[in-house]
Write a protein that holds these residues in place. Structure first.
Motif, PDB file in Angstrom:
ATOM      1  N   PHE A  48       0.828  -1.209   0.000  1.00  0.00           N
ATOM      2  CA  PHE A  48       0.000   0.000   0.000  1.00  0.00           C
ATOM      3  C   PHE A  48       0.861   1.257   0.000  1.00  0.00           C
ATOM      4  N   ILE A  97      -8.370  -1.403   0.156  1.00  0.00           N
ATOM      5  CA  ILE A  97      -8.649  -0.322  -0.796  1.00  0.00           C
ATOM      6  C   ILE A  97      -9.991   0.323  -0.487  1.00  0.00           C
ATOM      7  N   ALA A 112      -4.982   4.464  -2.399  1.00  0.00           N
ATOM      8  CA  ALA A 112      -6.008   3.451  -2.679  1.00  0.00           C
ATOM      9  C   ALA A 112      -6.323   3.394  -4.176  1.00  0.00           C
ATOM     10  N   TYR A 113      -6.479   4.556  -4.807  1.00  0.00           N
ATOM     11  CA  TYR A 113      -6.777   4.574  -6.238  1.00  0.00           C
ATOM     12  C   TYR A 113      -5.585   4.090  -7.059  1.00  0.00           C
ATOM     13  N   GLN A 116      -5.570   0.287  -6.678  1.00  0.00           N
ATOM     14  CA  GLN A 116      -6.648  -0.341  -7.439  1.00  0.00           C
ATOM     15  C   GLN A 116      -6.281  -0.430  -8.919  1.00  0.00           C
TER      16      GLN A 116
END
Length: 344
Positions: A48, A97, A112-113, A116
């Motif tokens: 992350f 996410i 997070a984006y 993804q």
């Protein structure tokens, strides 16, 4: 897919998308070993934290399939031999996410984006071996996790560009001429006194740097959390100033000579570091430097010789002609408090 016959077991490398691996796990076609959730969380944090830059490096998974499965097609099911923690982390990223997208922190939402998008186009490399028995799988797992050579601490410090603690330690090690003269043991894990006359081991230097970063005594560098909020150069200035003052207590080229000075004792060095870090919270850099200078100058005149019987007031052991201070936190705290009473 190219299949090789090696050591009587057929094997090949394949790649599968993260989404396909997730589907296989949901369908019961991807079997994982038991995992430790703490280790899974560490891998998730690593993935992350580095999603934005796309700098995520995971070694291939190792999996077993039934006899006769390998051919021209991708296997329908896999039993993970090595890499279950990595795989479990990937499986849990969907929830991570989703939660991060609802965060109030812009950085978490951004990561997070990024993650993804990254997962949508990412494929995982897997080394697949055919026809392993349960005993074979277990032995392979043990061999993969015990026979490989661990990266030396000196290499981790020199090459780890993401870890501030390693970066600061490496730059101090490379640039401080007095420290170089004093000697830092980079090959051996421990320094055995009095035979080894180098001032510190590399792990000890890193622990001292971590102590200054945290502003308190640490037992292990890993106890320091990277949230100090100041620039690396700030801490380098502080540690280098402290070393400069310390080397006025005894010449750097002889400070590791245990038959001359107790400063060759690491518990004492830790106590001195703890002593100068007291009451530093929320102070400016200039105030910290002034406090450090005053505190170090005030104890410079102490008798630092090994023969000073006052050292024996603290916990320790006598081996041969030398007294060795106990390295317990309690003992280091007591030495630090004693130094406080010696301020002039």
């Amino acid at each position: 897919m190219i299949v090789h016959d090696i050591f009587s077991k057929r094997q090949s490398f394949i790649t599968l998308s993260v989404s396909e691996l997730v589907r296989m796990h949901k369908d019961g076609r991807l079997i994982l070993r038991d995992t430790n959730q703490l280790q899974v969380r560490r891998i998730k944090k690593y993935i992350f934290s580095n999603a934005a830059g796309g700098e995520i490096y995971l070694p291939p998974l190792v999996a077993a399939v039934k006899e006769g499965t390998l051919g021209g097609e991708i296997p329908d099911s896999l039993s993970i031999v090595d890499g279950s923690h990595r795989m479990k982390a990937l499986l849990q990223l969907e929830d991570q996410i989703f939660m991060s997208m609802k965060s109030e922190k812009d950085e978490e939402i951004k990561n997070a984006y990024h993650l993804q998008y990254l997962l949508e186009k990412t494929e995982v490399a897997i080394q697949v071996l055919e026809g392993l028995s349960t005993e074979d799988e277990n032995q392979l797992f043990i061999d993969l996790n015990t026979k490989g050579k661990q990266v030396a601490l000196s290499k981790r410090i020199a090459y780890d560009s993401r870890n501030s603690l390693n970066g600061i330690t490496n730059r101090i090690l490379q640039s401080n001429a007095q420290l170089i003269s004093a000697g830092v043991e980079t090959e051996k894990r421990a320094i055995i006194r009095p035979a080894n006359k180098k001032f510190l081991s590399l792990s000890q230097l890193r622990l001292l740097v971590a102590t200054f970063l945290a502003g308190k005594l640490l037992s292990r560098p890993e106890e320091w959390k990277e949230d100090a909020g100041a620039e690396d150069e700030t801490y380098m200035d502080i540690v280098n100033l402290w070393l400069e003052k310390l080397f006025t207590f005894h010449p750097p080229n002889r400070i590791g000579y245990y038959h001359e000075t107790m400063l060759a004792s690491f518990p004492l060095i830790q106590a001195i570091a703890l002593y100068v870090n007291k009451e530093w919270e929320n102070q400016s850099l200039s105030a910290k430097k002034q406090s450090l200078t005053e505190r170090m100058d005030s104890i410079k005149g102490l008798d630092w010789s090994t023969g000073n019987q006052e050292w024996r007031r603290f916990n320790g052991t006598v081996r041969g002609e030398f007294f060795y201070l106990d390295k317990s936190k309690r003992n280091i705290d007591e030495i630090s408090n004693w130094l406080e009473t010696k301020r002039r």
